[in-house]
Scaffold this motif. Structure first.
Motif, PDB file in Angstrom:
ATOM      1  N   SER A   1      -2.683  34.810   5.317  1.00  0.00           N
ATOM      2  CA  SER A   1      -3.284  34.998   6.621  1.00  0.00           C
ATOM      3  C   SER A   1      -2.193  34.884   7.667  1.00  0.00           C
ATOM      4  N   THR A   2      -2.191  35.763   8.654  1.00  0.00           N
ATOM      5  CA  THR A   2      -1.223  35.657   9.737  1.00  0.00           C
ATOM      6  C   THR A   2      -1.938  35.713  11.069  1.00  0.00           C
ATOM      7  N   VAL A   3      -1.613  34.771  11.933  1.00  0.00           N
ATOM      8  CA  VAL A   3      -2.155  34.672  13.287  1.00  0.00           C
ATOM      9  C   VAL A   3      -3.672  34.868  13.310  1.00  0.00           C
ATOM     10  N   GLY A   4      -4.369  34.092  12.498  1.00  0.00           N
ATOM     11  CA  GLY A   4      -5.820  34.102  12.512  1.00  0.00           C
ATOM     12  C   GLY A   4      -6.475  35.323  11.895  1.00  0.00           C
ATOM     13  N   LEU A   5      -5.699  36.230  11.323  1.00  0.00           N
ATOM     14  CA  LEU A   5      -6.273  37.428  10.711  1.00  0.00           C
ATOM     15  C   LEU A   5      -6.101  37.330   9.208  1.00  0.00           C
ATOM     16  N   LEU A   6      -7.184  37.489   8.497  1.00  0.00           N
ATOM     17  CA  LEU A   6      -7.145  37.381   7.046  1.00  0.00           C
ATOM     18  C   LEU A   6      -7.184  38.767   6.456  1.00  0.00           C
ATOM     19  N   LEU A   7      -6.171  39.115   5.675  1.00  0.00           N
ATOM     20  CA  LEU A   7      -6.157  40.413   5.013  1.00  0.00           C
ATOM     21  C   LEU A   7      -6.349  40.190   3.530  1.00  0.00           C
ATOM     22  N   LEU A   8      -7.360  40.804   3.002  1.00  0.00           N
ATOM     23  CA  LEU A   8      -7.643  40.688   1.588  1.00  0.00           C
ATOM     24  C   LEU A   8      -7.328  42.027   0.937  1.00  0.00           C
ATOM     25  N   TYR A   9      -6.415  42.026   0.009  1.00  0.00           N
ATOM     26  CA  TYR A   9      -6.062  43.253  -0.679  1.00  0.00           C
ATOM     27  C   TYR A   9      -6.666  43.233  -2.075  1.00  0.00           C
ATOM     28  N   PHE A  10      -7.355  44.303  -2.408  1.00  0.00           N
ATOM     29  CA  PHE A  10      -7.992  44.390  -3.698  1.00  0.00           C
ATOM     30  C   PHE A  10      -7.222  45.345  -4.592  1.00  0.00           C
ATOM     31  N   SER A  11      -7.357  45.148  -5.865  1.00  0.00           N
ATOM     32  CA  SER A  11      -6.600  45.945  -6.827  1.00  0.00           C
ATOM     33  C   SER A  11      -6.892  47.437  -6.739  1.00  0.00           C
ATOM     34  N   ILE A  12      -8.022  47.799  -6.178  1.00  0.00           N
ATOM     35  CA  ILE A  12      -8.342  49.215  -6.058  1.00  0.00           C
ATOM     36  C   ILE A  12      -7.724  49.832  -4.805  1.00  0.00           C
ATOM     37  N   GLY A  13      -6.942  49.043  -4.071  1.00  0.00           N
ATOM     38  CA  GLY A  13      -6.204  49.564  -2.926  1.00  0.00           C
ATOM     39  C   GLY A  13      -6.952  49.507  -1.613  1.00  0.00           C
ATOM     40  N   GLU A  14      -8.167  48.958  -1.600  1.00  0.00           N
ATOM     41  CA  GLU A  14      -8.896  48.838  -0.351  1.00  0.00           C
ATOM     42  C   GLU A  14      -8.414  47.608   0.395  1.00  0.00           C
ATOM     43  N   LYS A  15      -8.524  47.648   1.699  1.00  0.00           N
ATOM     44  CA  LYS A  15      -8.132  46.518   2.515  1.00  0.00           C
ATOM     45  C   LYS A  15      -9.307  46.120   3.395  1.00  0.00           C
ATOM     46  N   MET A  16      -9.547  44.843   3.499  1.00  0.00           N
ATOM     47  CA  MET A  16     -10.590  44.339   4.360  1.00  0.00           C
ATOM     48  C   MET A  16      -9.968  43.306   5.273  1.00  0.00           C
ATOM     49  N   SER A  17     -10.326  43.320   6.518  1.00  0.00           N
ATOM     50  CA  SER A  17      -9.764  42.410   7.490  1.00  0.00           C
ATOM     51  C   SER A  17     -10.885  41.579   8.107  1.00  0.00           C
ATOM     52  N   LEU A  18     -10.774  40.276   8.029  1.00  0.00           N
ATOM     53  CA  LEU A  18     -11.746  39.386   8.647  1.00  0.00           C
ATOM     54  C   LEU A  18     -11.018  38.265   9.362  1.00  0.00           C
ATOM     55  N   ASN A  19     -11.496  37.922  10.516  1.00  0.00           N
ATOM     56  CA  ASN A  19     -10.974  36.800  11.265  1.00  0.00           C
ATOM     57  C   ASN A  19     -11.414  35.511  10.561  1.00  0.00           C
ATOM     58  N   ASN A  20     -10.558  34.504  10.558  1.00  0.00           N
ATOM     59  CA  ASN A  20     -10.890  33.236   9.903  1.00  0.00           C
ATOM     60  C   ASN A  20     -12.159  32.622  10.490  1.00  0.00           C
ATOM     61  N   ASP A  21     -12.347  32.796  11.821  1.00  0.00           N
ATOM     62  CA  ASP A  21     -13.551  32.258  12.456  1.00  0.00           C
ATOM     63  C   ASP A  21     -14.810  32.919  11.909  1.00  0.00           C
ATOM     64  N   GLU A  22     -14.740  34.189  11.565  1.00  0.00           N
ATOM     65  CA  GLU A  22     -15.889  34.885  10.977  1.00  0.00           C
ATOM     66  C   GLU A  22     -16.218  34.311   9.601  1.00  0.00           C
ATOM     67  N   LEU A  23     -15.197  33.961   8.839  1.00  0.00           N
ATOM     68  CA  LEU A  23     -15.438  33.354   7.528  1.00  0.00           C
ATOM     69  C   LEU A  23     -16.123  32.008   7.678  1.00  0.00           C
ATOM     70  N   ILE A  24     -15.686  31.220   8.660  1.00  0.00           N
ATOM     71  CA  ILE A  24     -16.313  29.922   8.917  1.00  0.00           C
ATOM     72  C   ILE A  24     -17.771  30.119   9.327  1.00  0.00           C
ATOM     73  N   LEU A  25     -18.035  31.089  10.192  1.00  0.00           N
ATOM     74  CA  LEU A  25     -19.425  31.374  10.579  1.00  0.00           C
ATOM     75  C   LEU A  25     -20.266  31.787   9.373  1.00  0.00           C
ATOM     76  N   ASN A  26     -19.677  32.574   8.478  1.00  0.00           N
ATOM     77  CA  ASN A  26     -20.399  32.988   7.271  1.00  0.00           C
ATOM     78  C   ASN A  26     -20.786  31.793   6.410  1.00  0.00           C
ATOM     79  N   ILE A  27     -19.859  30.866   6.203  1.00  0.00           N
ATOM     80  CA  ILE A  27     -20.200  29.716   5.342  1.00  0.00           C
ATOM     81  C   ILE A  27     -21.211  28.800   6.024  1.00  0.00           C
TER      82      ILE A  27
END
Length: 139
Positions: free
Chosen positions: A3-29
């Motif tokens: 994660s860099t500067v509050g932005l979480l980048l998740l890279y999947f083996s199929i080459g897709e990229k998803m970007s979520l802010n850490n605060d959004e993950l906290i809200l989700n949980i």
């Protein structure tokens, strides 16, 4: 994963990229814990601790929150913090692949006589997903 500067980048083996802010993950949980609290009729604090242990393999709610804010994830279950009804199919499949482990931890933590199917439906509902939608996405 990093994660860099509050932005979480998740890279999947199929080459897709998803970007979520850490605060959004906290809200989700937080939403997940509220759903679990209602589903099991338990206090929110208890639901938070149970969610942290059962779904995310964290030692506590505080550790889960800290882990989601960290520079890297300490386990793959943390990816589930990004799962919601409109998520990419890869996250649905991750939950499906982790379901046996999560069910096992659920049974250890919440010792009652629920069937695996009932527990699966509870877990799926934590993410705000209907069981029929989950089944169609993983097939």
């Amino acid at each position: 994963m990093t994660s860099t500067v509050g932005l979480l980048l998740l890279y999947f083996s199929i080459g897709e990229k998803m970007s979520l802010n850490n605060d959004e993950l906290i809200l989700n949980i937080k939403r997940q814990a509220k759903r679990l609290s209602k589903k099991l009729s338990i206090p929110l604090g208890q639901a938070q601790e149970m969610l942290a242990h059962v779904v995310y393999e964290s030692v506590s709610w505080g550790h889960l929150r800290t882990s989601l804010k960290a520079e890297s994830f300490d386990n793959e279950f943390l990816l589930l913090a990004a799962l919601h009804p409109k998520s990419d199919i890869i996250l649905f499949k991750l939950l499906y692949n982790c379901m046996c482990i999560i069910i096992s931890r659920f049974k250890m933590k919440f010792s009652n006589q629920k069937s695996n199917e009932e527990i699966t439906n509870i877990i799926i509902s934590i993410f705000g997903i209907e069981p029929s939608d989950f089944k169609s996405k993983i097939n």
